[in-house]
Design a protein around this motif. Structure first.
Motif, PDB file in Angstrom:
ATOM      1  N   ARG A 159       1.272 -40.494  -9.799  1.00 21.73           N
ATOM      2  CA  ARG A 159       1.933 -39.281  -9.987  1.00 21.73           C
ATOM      3  C   ARG A 159       3.426 -39.445  -9.766  1.00 21.73           C
ATOM      4  O   ARG A 159       4.281 -38.974 -10.213  1.00 21.73           O
ATOM      5  N   PRO A 187       7.286 -39.789 -14.027  1.00 22.41           N
ATOM      6  CA  PRO A 187       8.285 -39.292 -14.806  1.00 22.41           C
ATOM      7  C   PRO A 187       9.503 -40.730 -15.056  1.00 22.41           C
ATOM      8  O   PRO A 187       9.914 -40.763 -16.097  1.00 22.41           O
ATOM      9  N   GLN A 205       5.310 -36.180 -20.838  1.00 22.30           N
ATOM     10  CA  GLN A 205       5.554 -36.205 -19.438  1.00 22.30           C
ATOM     11  C   GLN A 205       5.661 -35.040 -18.793  1.00 22.30           C
ATOM     12  O   GLN A 205       5.155 -34.816 -17.513  1.00 22.30           O
ATOM     13  N   ARG A 206       6.086 -33.705 -19.462  1.00 21.06           N
ATOM     14  CA  ARG A 206       6.327 -32.390 -18.621  1.00 21.06           C
ATOM     15  C   ARG A 206       4.619 -32.120 -18.531  1.00 21.06           C
ATOM     16  O   ARG A 206       4.470 -31.374 -17.401  1.00 21.06           O
ATOM     17  N   GLU A 244       3.409 -33.874 -15.327  1.00 19.47           N
ATOM     18  CA  GLU A 244       4.364 -33.313 -14.266  1.00 19.47           C
ATOM     19  C   GLU A 244       3.510 -32.038 -13.714  1.00 19.47           C
ATOM     20  O   GLU A 244       3.447 -31.619 -12.728  1.00 19.47           O
ATOM     21  N   ALA A 267       1.308 -31.391 -10.431  1.00 16.44           N
ATOM     22  CA  ALA A 267       2.038 -30.402  -9.509  1.00 16.44           C
ATOM     23  C   ALA A 267       1.071 -29.349  -8.866  1.00 16.44           C
ATOM     24  O   ALA A 267       1.037 -28.813  -7.826  1.00 16.44           O
TER      25      ALA A 267
END
Length: 218
Positions: A143, A147, A207-208, A211, A215
Motif C-alpha cells: 500500500r 504511489p 494509481q488513483r 489509492e 484508503a
C-alpha cells in the motif's frame, strides 16, 4: 486542422511502429525492473551484511549514473567483450538495470513503513527471513509502495525515448524520420505528446484507483 490530421494519417505506420516498440520496451523493462528491484530491496533489508552492502552499492552506483551512459555501455562497450546483443534487447536491459535501482528504494521504503513488531512476531513463531518478507512484510508494504512505484514506472515510460539515440525505432525516433520526409516538426511533436499522454493516463488512473480503494479499506 486538415494539415494536423494529415501528418498522422499519412505517416500512420511509422507512428504505430514507434509507439508499438515503446510499449514493448516499457512492458519488458517494467517486469524486469520490478523483479530485480524487489530482489535488491530484499537485499537492502536482509540480515546478511554482504547482501545489504551489495544492494546499497548497486543503488548508489546505478542511481547516480546517467541513463544515457548505461545505454552507451551496453550498446558500445559490451560488444567489445565479444558479447553481441541486438539494440532492442540492449535497450530493455539498460532500462531494467537503471530503473531497478529506483524500484529497490521504493521497496526498502515500503518495508520500513511496516511496524517492526510484525517481523518480530513472525520470527518468534519460527518463520525464516524469506517467509517473513514474502508473507508478512511485503503484503503490508504494498500500500505504501504503490504511489512512488507508479511514479517510477511513468518515469521509465518516458525514459524509453533515450533508446532512439541508440538505433531503436520507438516514439523518440519518430521526429528524425519525419524530418527526412519534410513533415512539420511542431505537429509531429504534438502527436508524440498526445501518444505519451494516452499511454501514461491508464497508469495514473490505476494509481488513483488503488489509492482510493486502499484508503477505504484502512
Amino acid at each position: 486542422m486538415t494539415e494536423f490530421l494529415r501528418v498522422l494519417t499519412d505517416n500512420w505506420s511509422l507512428f504505430a511502429d514507434g509507439f508499438s516498440n515503446t510499449v514493448q520496451l516499457f512492458l519488458y523493462s517494467a517486469v524486469g525492473s520490478l523483479v530485480l528491484g524487489t530482489l535488491l530491496g530484499a537485499f537492502r533489508v536482509s540480515p546478511i551484511p554482504a547482501l545489504r552492502w551489495f544492494g546499497a552499492t548497486y543503488v548508489n552506483i546505478v542511481r547516480n549514473t546517467p541513463l544515457t551512459l548505461v545505454f552507451a555501455f551496453l550498446v558500445f562497450a559490451v560488444p567489445k567483450l565479444d558479447v553481441n546483443i541486438d539494440y532492442f534487447p540492449s535497450a530493455c536491459i539498460a532500462l531494467t538495470v537503471y530503473t531497478a535501482a529506483f524500484v529497490c528504494e521504493v521497496v526498502r521504503s515500503g518495508v520500513n513503513t511496516v511496524a517492526p513488531g510484525q517481523a518480530e512476531a513472525a520470527r518468534a513463531i519460527g518463520m525464516t527471513f524469506d517467509q517473513v518478507l514474502g508473507q508478512v512484510i511485503l503484503p503490508q508494504a504494498v500500500r505504501a509502495m504503490v504511489p512512488p512505484l507508479m511514479s517510477v514506472m511513468i518515469a521509465m515510460l518516458k525514459n524509453t525515448t533515450i533508446a532512439a539515440g541508440f538505433s531503436v525505432l520507438e516514439a523518440g525516433a519518430i521526429p528524425a524520420y519525419m524530418s527526412e520526409r519534410g513533415e512539420p516538426q511542431f505537429i509531429v511533436l504534438i502527436w508524440i505528446t498526445i501518444g505519451f499522454l494516452i499511454l501514461i493516463t491508464p497508469l495514473v488512473l490505476l494509481q488513483r484507483s488503488l489509492e482510493r480503494k486502499w484508503a477505504v479499506s484502512r
